[in-house]
Design a protein around this motif. Structure first.
Motif, PDB file in Angstrom:
ATOM      1  N   PHE A   1      74.093   7.014  17.051  1.00  9.61           N
ATOM      2  CA  PHE A   1      75.415   7.385  17.532  1.00  9.61           C
ATOM      3  C   PHE A   1      76.049   8.402  16.582  1.00  9.61           C
ATOM      4  O   PHE A   1      75.609   8.542  15.447  1.00  9.61           O
ATOM      5  CB  PHE A   1      76.328   6.146  17.571  1.00  9.61           C
ATOM      6  N   PRO A   2      77.122   9.080  17.021  1.00 11.01           N
ATOM      7  CA  PRO A   2      77.863   9.946  16.090  1.00 11.01           C
ATOM      8  C   PRO A   2      78.378   9.141  14.906  1.00 11.01           C
ATOM      9  O   PRO A   2      78.689   7.962  15.028  1.00 11.01           O
ATOM     10  CB  PRO A   2      79.026  10.471  16.942  1.00 11.01           C
ATOM     11  N   GLY A   3      78.489   9.790  13.757  1.00 13.46           N
ATOM     12  CA  GLY A   3      78.893   9.087  12.557  1.00 13.46           C
ATOM     13  C   GLY A   3      80.386   8.963  12.371  1.00 13.46           C
ATOM     14  O   GLY A   3      80.834   8.178  11.549  1.00 13.46           O
TER      15      GLY A   3
ATOM     16  N   SER B   1      77.341  12.990  21.597  1.00 13.22           N
ATOM     17  CA  SER B   1      75.898  13.027  21.858  1.00 13.22           C
ATOM     18  C   SER B   1      75.260  11.767  21.282  1.00 13.22           C
ATOM     19  O   SER B   1      75.546  11.378  20.150  1.00 13.22           O
ATOM     20  CB  SER B   1      75.280  14.264  21.208  1.00 13.22           C
ATOM     21  N   VAL B   2      74.399  11.122  22.062  1.00 12.22           N
ATOM     22  CA  VAL B   2      73.718   9.894  21.651  1.00 12.22           C
ATOM     23  C   VAL B   2      72.215  10.091  21.832  1.00 12.22           C
ATOM     24  O   VAL B   2      71.769  10.659  22.838  1.00 12.22           O
ATOM     25  CB  VAL B   2      74.192   8.683  22.473  1.00 12.22           C
TER      26      VAL B   2
ATOM     27  N   VAL C   1      61.825  10.348  22.873  1.00 12.07           N
ATOM     28  CA  VAL C   1      63.205  10.495  22.406  1.00 12.07           C
ATOM     29  C   VAL C   1      64.020  11.218  23.475  1.00 12.07           C
ATOM     30  O   VAL C   1      63.582  12.237  24.017  1.00 12.07           O
ATOM     31  CB  VAL C   1      63.259  11.290  21.084  1.00 12.07           C
ATOM     32  N   SER C   2      65.182  10.678  23.788  1.00 12.92           N
ATOM     33  CA  SER C   2      66.118  11.359  24.684  1.00 12.92           C
ATOM     34  C   SER C   2      67.417  11.593  23.947  1.00 12.92           C
ATOM     35  O   SER C   2      67.851  10.759  23.145  1.00 12.92           O
ATOM     36  CB  SER C   2      66.383  10.522  25.939  1.00 12.92           C
ATOM     37  N   GLU C   3      68.008  12.733  24.186  1.00 17.88           N
ATOM     38  CA  GLU C   3      69.313  13.060  23.613  1.00 17.88           C
ATOM     39  C   GLU C   3      70.235  13.413  24.771  1.00 17.88           C
ATOM     40  O   GLU C   3      69.937  14.305  25.577  1.00 17.88           O
ATOM     41  CB  GLU C   3      69.191  14.220  22.635  1.00 17.88           C
ATOM     42  N   VAL C   4      71.325  12.671  24.898  1.00 20.33           N
ATOM     43  CA  VAL C   4      72.184  12.753  26.082  1.00 20.33           C
ATOM     44  C   VAL C   4      73.615  13.063  25.673  1.00 20.33           C
ATOM     45  O   VAL C   4      74.176  12.429  24.773  1.00 20.33           O
ATOM     46  CB  VAL C   4      72.143  11.429  26.884  1.00 20.33           C
TER      47      VAL C   4
ATOM     48  N   ALA D   1      73.836   4.862  29.262  1.00 19.78           N
ATOM     49  CA  ALA D   1      73.102   5.749  30.157  1.00 19.78           C
ATOM     50  C   ALA D   1      71.804   6.224  29.510  1.00 19.78           C
ATOM     51  O   ALA D   1      70.729   6.208  30.132  1.00 19.78           O
ATOM     52  CB  ALA D   1      73.979   6.951  30.522  1.00 19.78           C
ATOM     53  N   ALA D   2      71.893   6.646  28.242  1.00 19.07           N
ATOM     54  CA  ALA D   2      70.718   7.172  27.561  1.00 19.07           C
ATOM     55  C   ALA D   2      69.634   6.120  27.415  1.00 19.07           C
ATOM     56  O   ALA D   2      68.437   6.408  27.562  1.00 19.07           O
ATOM     57  CB  ALA D   2      71.115   7.722  26.191  1.00 19.07           C
TER      58      ALA D   2
END
Length: 411
Positions: free
Chosen positions: A45-47, A56-57, A163-166, A195-196
């Motif tokens: 997750f974002p920091g 973006s996750v 790996v997916s980046e959504v 979702a991701a």
């Protein structure tokens, strides 16, 4: 609902000579290879304590199939329809030249997903650059945004790291999802993560499944939470996760042998020495910042090692009212719902030294029994069983982030 909708964005129609393992771009599978397992997925997750809009996750999972088999799923729209029966259509309605002519033209996909009570529609440009498949959302639900995939052979050569980046715009979906996204500062990130995760695991299960299967590859065993004593998020504090912790908030989704959820753990960095932080997160009153928890009342009969609390919720159509038994034992606190709709739900906190003398890493682990919270949740899980894990992931992240914000995040 948003998790199922995001899966439609995977309708991929590119040249069959797609090549994996080229020059890295985006989220690299190698960064996750040492921490994903046969039954553990990792989420980044974002920091920031309060993420910016359109966060973006990234999700990583281990797939028991070759990179070519995973690629075959990503390249075949029919395979995605097999993975998601609610997909009404995902049609190529336009093309344009790609920057790299060897990858074939970019395609504009018009997609529609059928969900109980409403449908979601949108358009996305599909493109490929080296080993990245990307869908750029340009119209309709979740636009603007993107979905990116990369794969690599696992270090042991026996599986594939997917790996997916959504990144999506939740506010462009419909009023229901907009309302959920506005619920608290972490809701949009939590929805994106749900979702991701569904997207990534659906691709993995489809790649692992035999062709022409008769049954959708989903867990069917009864849902059951583990004992609170089984919750363990200590691995997130270990050296293998050090680089990922520097990049953001890290979570792990543990799957049971049946494929059902075992538990989710999320690690957040906070200011303060471990002893002080452990005392704070072990105080049930601090949990009142959990999204959906309206009030906490201590009940009679408290002892040095155990107490009971009555929780009242403030979420419409969801029943989180419950009596929790909270037990203490060095160096953790664990709690179990002993009365209420979600009887058997569990949570636990563990705290570890952070980076520097005045910081800590505290880990929240949960199995929230989402299936028992009401009709809407049961309906969603019956339609898409993977939402058991995805919604638990969203809830665990939001709860951990809320407490970190209360305590003063180290980031």
């Amino acid at each position: 609902m948003i998790a199922r909708a995001a899966l439609t964005l995977l309708a991929v129609a590119v040249a069959s000579d797609f090549a994996f393992g080229a020059e890295p771009r985006g989220a690299a599978p190698g960064a996750f290879a040492a921490v994903v397992g046969d039954d553990v997925d990792v989420v980044l997750f974002p920091g920031a304590r309060r993420p910016a809009p359109r966060p973006s996750v990234t999700v990583a999972t281990r797939v028991h199939a070759s990179p070519a088999a995973v690629g075959a799923v990503l390249l075949d729209p029919a395979r995605y329809r097999a993975a998601l029966p609610s997909l009404v259509h995902a049609d190529v309605v336009a093309t344009r030249p790609a920057a790299d002519p060897t990858t074939g033209p970019e395609r504009l996909l018009a997609w529609e997903l059928e969900i109980p009570l409403f449908n979601l529609k949108g358009r996305a440009w599909l493109s490929r650059q080296r080993d990245v498949v990307e869908l750029t959302l340009v119209e309709g639900a979740f636009a603007p945004g993107h979905v990116r995939f990369r794969v690599a052979t696992a270090p042991d050569g026996k599986a594939t790291i997917l790996v997916s980046e959504v990144q999506v715009e939740a506010r462009s979906a419909n009023w229901i999802i907009r309302r959920v996204a506005r619920h608290d500062p972490w809701a949009e990130t939590a929805l994106t993560a749900a979702a991701a995760w569904v997207v990534t695991r659906a691709v993995a299960l489809e790649a692992e499944s035999p062709p022409h299967k008769d049954v959708l590859p989903r867990p069917t065993a009864p849902i059951a939470a583990p004992l609170a004593t089984a919750l363990d998020g200590a691995s997130l504090a270990g050296g293998a996760f050090a680089s990922l912790r520097k990049a953001g908030v890290v979570a792990a989704v543990h799957r049971a042998p049946t494929g059902r959820l075992a538990w989710v753990s999320a690690a957040v960095a906070v200011s303060g020495a471990p002893e002080a932080v452990a005392q704070r997160v072990g105080t049930p009153e601090s949990w009142q910042v959990f999204p959906g928890w309206k009030s906490i009342k201590r009940l009679p009969g408290q002892t040095a090692n155990e107490l009971r609390i009555a929780v009242e919720d403030n979420v419409a159509f969801v029943d989180l009212d419950a009596t929790w038994r909270v037990t203490y034992g060095e160096p953790s606190v664990r709690a179990t719902v002993v009365d209420g709709a979600t009887r058997g739900a569990v949570l636990g906190w563990q705290t570890f030294p952070g980076v520097g003398a005045a910081s800590s890493l505290t880990v929240l682990s949960m199995h929230p029994r989402i299936d028992a919270t009401g009709y809407a949740a049961r309906k969603m899980l019956a339609t898409e069983p993977l939402l058991e894990h995805a919604l638990a992931l969203a809830l665990t992240y939001a709860d951990a982030a809320a407490v970190a914000d209360l305590l003063g995040g180290a980031r």
